[in-house]
Design a protein around this motif. Structure first.
Motif, mmCIF file in Angstrom:
data_model
loop_
_atom_site.group_PDB
_atom_site.id
_atom_site.type_symbol
_atom_site.label_atom_id
_atom_site.label_comp_id
_atom_site.label_asym_id
_atom_site.label_seq_id
_atom_site.Cartn_x
_atom_site.Cartn_y
_atom_site.Cartn_z
ATOM 1 N N ASN A 165 -12.868 76.720 45.176
ATOM 2 C CA ASN A 165 -11.518 77.737 44.924
ATOM 3 C C ASN A 165 -11.779 78.177 43.441
ATOM 4 O O ASN A 165 -11.970 77.296 42.665
ATOM 5 N N GLU A 166 -12.116 79.383 43.440
ATOM 6 C CA GLU A 166 -11.992 80.054 41.879
ATOM 7 C C GLU A 166 -10.890 81.153 41.910
ATOM 8 O O GLU A 166 -10.788 82.048 41.169
ATOM 9 N N ALA A 167 -10.128 81.071 42.636
ATOM 10 C CA ALA A 167 -8.924 82.099 42.639
ATOM 11 C C ALA A 167 -8.067 81.947 41.336
ATOM 12 O O ALA A 167 -7.415 82.911 41.286
ATOM 13 N N ASP A 168 -8.165 80.962 40.439
ATOM 14 C CA ASP A 168 -7.477 81.078 39.206
ATOM 15 C C ASP A 168 -8.181 81.712 37.859
ATOM 16 O O ASP A 168 -7.770 81.462 37.046
ATOM 17 N N ASN A 169 -8.942 82.593 38.665
ATOM 18 C CA ASN A 169 -10.052 83.251 37.546
ATOM 19 C C ASN A 169 -9.266 84.648 37.120
ATOM 20 O O ASN A 169 -10.027 85.508 36.494
ATOM 21 N N THR A 198 -10.109 83.206 46.759
ATOM 22 C CA THR A 198 -11.031 83.670 45.408
ATOM 23 C C THR A 198 -11.458 85.252 45.538
ATOM 24 O O THR A 198 -12.053 85.481 46.558
ATOM 25 N N VAL A 199 -10.964 86.277 44.776
ATOM 26 C CA VAL A 199 -11.589 87.398 44.698
ATOM 27 C C VAL A 199 -12.866 87.245 43.945
ATOM 28 O O VAL A 199 -12.781 86.589 42.956
ATOM 29 N N PHE A 200 -13.916 87.801 44.491
ATOM 30 C CA PHE A 200 -15.306 87.798 43.857
ATOM 31 C C PHE A 200 -15.872 89.043 43.705
ATOM 32 O O PHE A 200 -17.125 89.291 43.161
ATOM 33 N N GLY A 201 -15.326 90.195 44.302
ATOM 34 C CA GLY A 201 -15.936 91.423 44.103
ATOM 35 C C GLY A 201 -14.960 92.741 44.527
ATOM 36 O O GLY A 201 -14.007 92.267 44.781
ATOM 37 N N THR A 202 -15.784 93.795 44.107
ATOM 38 C CA THR A 202 -14.786 95.240 44.451
ATOM 39 C C THR A 202 -15.647 96.010 45.270
ATOM 40 O O THR A 202 -16.920 96.337 44.832
ATOM 41 N N VAL A 203 -15.161 96.763 46.181
ATOM 42 C CA VAL A 203 -15.780 97.757 46.855
ATOM 43 C C VAL A 203 -15.940 98.976 45.922
ATOM 44 O O VAL A 203 -14.841 99.276 45.559
ATOM 45 N N GLU A 236 -19.747 88.066 38.611
ATOM 46 C CA GLU A 236 -20.349 86.652 38.218
ATOM 47 C C GLU A 236 -19.850 86.159 37.078
ATOM 48 O O GLU A 236 -19.762 84.799 37.132
ATOM 49 N N GLN A 237 -19.254 86.767 36.143
ATOM 50 C CA GLN A 237 -18.471 86.355 35.035
ATOM 51 C C GLN A 237 -17.223 85.502 35.415
ATOM 52 O O GLN A 237 -17.134 84.477 34.944
ATOM 53 N N ARG A 238 -16.439 86.022 36.282
ATOM 54 C CA ARG A 238 -15.000 85.271 36.671
ATOM 55 C C ARG A 238 -15.218 84.524 37.925
ATOM 56 O O ARG A 238 -14.288 83.768 38.300
ATOM 57 N N ALA A 239 -16.054 84.801 38.869
ATOM 58 C CA ALA A 239 -16.251 83.911 40.145
ATOM 59 C C ALA A 239 -17.710 83.627 40.126
ATOM 60 O O ALA A 239 -18.125 83.948 41.156
ATOM 61 N N LEU A 269 -1.438 86.551 48.644
ATOM 62 C CA LEU A 269 -2.971 85.643 48.332
ATOM 63 C C LEU A 269 -3.551 85.298 46.928
ATOM 64 O O LEU A 269 -4.454 84.435 47.033
ATOM 65 N N ASP A 270 -2.541 85.707 45.936
ATOM 66 C CA ASP A 270 -3.220 85.470 44.780
ATOM 67 C C ASP A 270 -2.779 84.058 44.229
ATOM 68 O O ASP A 270 -1.949 83.284 44.828
ATOM 69 N N HIS A 271 -3.525 83.454 43.348
ATOM 70 C CA HIS A 271 -3.384 82.128 42.779
ATOM 71 C C HIS A 271 -1.891 81.965 42.100
ATOM 72 O O HIS A 271 -1.465 82.956 41.354
ATOM 73 N N ARG A 272 -1.308 81.017 42.355
ATOM 74 C CA ARG A 272 -0.140 80.703 41.813
ATOM 75 C C ARG A 272 0.137 79.213 41.139
ATOM 76 O O ARG A 272 0.509 79.103 40.196
ATOM 77 N N SER A 273 -0.588 78.398 41.642
ATOM 78 C CA SER A 273 -0.818 76.965 41.215
ATOM 79 C C SER A 273 -1.840 76.080 41.843
ATOM 80 O O SER A 273 -2.227 76.601 42.846
ATOM 81 N N LYS A 274 -2.324 75.178 41.142
ATOM 82 C CA LYS A 274 -3.283 74.123 41.764
ATOM 83 C C LYS A 274 -2.603 73.210 42.618
ATOM 84 O O LYS A 274 -3.017 72.046 42.623
ATOM 85 N N SER A 275 -1.865 73.655 43.693
ATOM 86 C CA SER A 275 -1.403 72.863 44.731
ATOM 87 C C SER A 275 -2.107 73.672 45.950
ATOM 88 O O SER A 275 -2.261 74.708 46.314
ATOM 89 N N PRO A 276 -1.921 72.765 47.130
ATOM 90 C CA PRO A 276 -2.504 73.214 48.540
ATOM 91 C C PRO A 276 -1.828 74.438 48.933
ATOM 92 O O PRO A 276 -2.570 75.373 49.511
ATOM 93 N N GLU A 277 -0.509 74.750 48.407
ATOM 94 C CA GLU A 277 0.046 76.100 48.939
ATOM 95 C C GLU A 277 0.026 77.258 47.859
ATOM 96 O O GLU A 277 0.175 78.343 48.195
#
Length: 166
Positions: A72-76, A123-128, A19-22, A110-118
């Motif tokens: 999208n919160e992939a920049d977390n 967004t990772v929001f949890g872990t198994v 919840e903190q990061r996403a 799949l990780d965030h690189r920039s705030k562009s469409p590409e």
């Protein structure tokens, strides 16, 4: 962190949500959990050494209704590593609704690189935190065409019986 237990016909697994990061993605996921929206859905796309995706289609491959897309919160700072859970989306970075996937490999692309469409990423929001063997069993299923999908659908459906907060 809230945890969710997902029961499938292949076994169960538990996800710790961050919840903190996403916060938006976790609130979105929990809204579907609380509405029991995932009950009766399937893992419709599984690819060994990549991921298992579900949460959007029922056993007849009918698409479930969804809430509005989440930002999208992939920049977390969270990375798409083996055992992490992320929001699935279309090519629009801010289009995630109910579908999620579990990474079964480190998927740096799949990780965030920039705030562009590409470059937005997923967004990772949890872990198994338990039951990763269930996810490994799911991606080991034979796949082919199913419903609207030409490939990668498990030939023996993997059904989510329930998803509940712990």
């Amino acid at each position: 962190m809230p945890n969710v237990r997902i029961e499938t016909n292949k076994g169960s697994f538990e996800i710790a949500l961050d919840e903190q990061r996403a916060p938006k993605s976790v609130a979105n996921f929990l809204a579907y959990v609380d509405a029991q929206q995932y009950d009766g859905t399937i893992f419709h796309r599984v690819i060994p050494n990549f991921m298992a995706q579900g949460g959007g289609f029922d056993g007849a491959y009918s698409k479930r209704s969804t809430n509005s897309p989440v930002q999208n919160e992939a920049d977390n700072g969270l990375k798409n590593r083996r055992g992490t859970v992320a929001m699935a989306r279309t090519s629009d970075p801010h289009s995630a609704t109910s579908q999620f996937f579990v990474n079964v490999a480190d998927n740096d692309f799949l990780d965030h690189r920039s705030k562009s469409p590409e470059g937005w990423g997923y967004t990772v929001f949890g872990t198994v935190v338990s039951g990763m063997e269930t996810i490994d069993a799911i991606v080991a299923e034979r796949t082919g065409s199913g419903g609207p999908f030409a490939k990668d659908a498990p030939l023996q459906q993997v059904v989510i019986h329930s998803a509940r907060r712990l």
